[in-house]
Design a protein around this motif. Sequence first.
Motif, PDB file in Angstrom:
ATOM      1  N   VAL A   9       0.838  -1.201   0.000  1.00 32.44           N
ATOM      2  CA  VAL A   9       0.000   0.000   0.000  1.00 32.44           C
ATOM      3  C   VAL A   9       0.875   1.254   0.000  1.00 32.44           C
ATOM      4  O   VAL A   9       0.615   2.214  -0.709  1.00 32.44           O
ATOM      5  CB  VAL A   9      -0.980  -0.004   1.193  1.00 32.44           C
ATOM      6  CG1 VAL A   9      -1.703   1.319   1.308  1.00 32.44           C
ATOM      7  CG2 VAL A   9      -1.979  -1.149   1.052  1.00 32.44           C
ATOM      8  N   ALA A  10       1.955   1.236   0.785  1.00 28.09           N
ATOM      9  CA  ALA A  10       2.851   2.389   0.868  1.00 28.09           C
ATOM     10  C   ALA A  10       3.504   2.696  -0.474  1.00 28.09           C
ATOM     11  O   ALA A  10       3.875   3.841  -0.738  1.00 28.09           O
ATOM     12  CB  ALA A  10       3.915   2.149   1.935  1.00 28.09           C
ATOM     13  N   TYR A  14      -0.204   7.685  -4.444  1.00 29.85           N
ATOM     14  CA  TYR A  14      -1.117   8.610  -3.771  1.00 29.85           C
ATOM     15  C   TYR A  14      -1.247   8.349  -2.275  1.00 29.85           C
ATOM     16  O   TYR A  14      -2.041   8.980  -1.606  1.00 29.85           O
ATOM     17  CB  TYR A  14      -2.497   8.583  -4.438  1.00 29.85           C
ATOM     18  CG  TYR A  14      -3.004   7.190  -4.728  1.00 29.85           C
ATOM     19  CD1 TYR A  14      -2.802   6.629  -5.982  1.00 29.85           C
ATOM     20  CD2 TYR A  14      -3.644   6.444  -3.761  1.00 29.85           C
ATOM     21  CE1 TYR A  14      -3.238   5.350  -6.249  1.00 29.85           C
ATOM     22  CE2 TYR A  14      -4.087   5.169  -4.024  1.00 29.85           C
ATOM     23  CZ  TYR A  14      -3.881   4.624  -5.275  1.00 29.85           C
ATOM     24  OH  TYR A  14      -4.310   3.360  -5.532  1.00 29.85           O
ATOM     25  N   VAL A  15      -0.440   7.443  -1.732  1.00 25.51           N
ATOM     26  CA  VAL A  15      -0.472   7.131  -0.304  1.00 25.51           C
ATOM     27  C   VAL A  15       0.732   7.794   0.368  1.00 25.51           C
ATOM     28  O   VAL A  15       1.871   7.589  -0.022  1.00 25.51           O
ATOM     29  CB  VAL A  15      -0.423   5.599  -0.066  1.00 25.51           C
ATOM     30  CG1 VAL A  15      -0.299   5.274   1.408  1.00 25.51           C
ATOM     31  CG2 VAL A  15      -1.664   4.946  -0.662  1.00 25.51           C
ATOM     32  N   ASP A  16       0.454   8.612   1.389  1.00 19.73           N
ATOM     33  CA  ASP A  16       1.526   9.283   2.119  1.00 19.73           C
ATOM     34  C   ASP A  16       2.042   8.462   3.291  1.00 19.73           C
ATOM     35  O   ASP A  16       3.231   8.447   3.571  1.00 19.73           O
ATOM     36  CB  ASP A  16       1.049  10.641   2.655  1.00 19.73           C
ATOM     37  CG  ASP A  16       0.758  11.628   1.540  1.00 19.73           C
ATOM     38  OD1 ASP A  16       1.498  11.630   0.543  1.00 19.73           O
ATOM     39  OD2 ASP A  16      -0.222  12.390   1.671  1.00 19.73           O
ATOM     40  N   VAL A  18       1.390   4.747   5.835  1.00 17.30           N
ATOM     41  CA  VAL A  18       0.736   3.488   6.189  1.00 17.30           C
ATOM     42  C   VAL A  18       1.230   3.140   7.586  1.00 17.30           C
ATOM     43  O   VAL A  18       2.419   3.230   7.865  1.00 17.30           O
ATOM     44  CB  VAL A  18       1.092   2.354   5.209  1.00 17.30           C
ATOM     45  CG1 VAL A  18       0.492   1.036   5.664  1.00 17.30           C
ATOM     46  CG2 VAL A  18       0.640   2.690   3.803  1.00 17.30           C
ATOM     47  N   TYR A  38      -8.828   9.547   5.529  1.00 12.57           N
ATOM     48  CA  TYR A  38      -8.565   8.260   6.177  1.00 12.57           C
ATOM     49  C   TYR A  38      -9.329   7.197   5.406  1.00 12.57           C
ATOM     50  O   TYR A  38     -10.558   7.250   5.304  1.00 12.57           O
ATOM     51  CB  TYR A  38      -9.015   8.302   7.641  1.00 12.57           C
ATOM     52  CG  TYR A  38      -8.935   6.972   8.351  1.00 12.57           C
ATOM     53  CD1 TYR A  38      -7.737   6.293   8.471  1.00 12.57           C
ATOM     54  CD2 TYR A  38     -10.067   6.398   8.907  1.00 12.57           C
ATOM     55  CE1 TYR A  38      -7.654   5.075   9.124  1.00 12.57           C
ATOM     56  CE2 TYR A  38     -10.004   5.184   9.573  1.00 12.57           C
ATOM     57  CZ  TYR A  38      -8.793   4.526   9.680  1.00 12.57           C
ATOM     58  OH  TYR A  38      -8.715   3.322  10.330  1.00 12.57           O
TER      59      TYR A  38
END
Length: 83
Positions: A9-10, A14-16, A18, A38
């Motif tokens: 996921v990290a 677009y993910v800052d 995890v 969230y």
Amino acid sequence: NEHERASMVAGMRYVDYVLVFPETTASKWLSKVRPDIYVKGGEKGRAIPERATVLRYGGKVVLQYRSGRYSTTKLIKKASALQ
């Protein structure tokens, strides 16, 4: 395991952040990190215990329902068979 999933996921652009945490809800950490958005995975109809925390500081909760179409376990088995 949860750390491998967190790593995948990290890696999404677009993910800052995890976070893998030992508590049953992320409320404690959400109060500290205060993300604008969230994303909570789960099943339709289940309560989101962190919702009040996120809304209190002005964040937004986005639900990512499990569709049943994708399985991490099946994906790993398929990838392992290719090696």
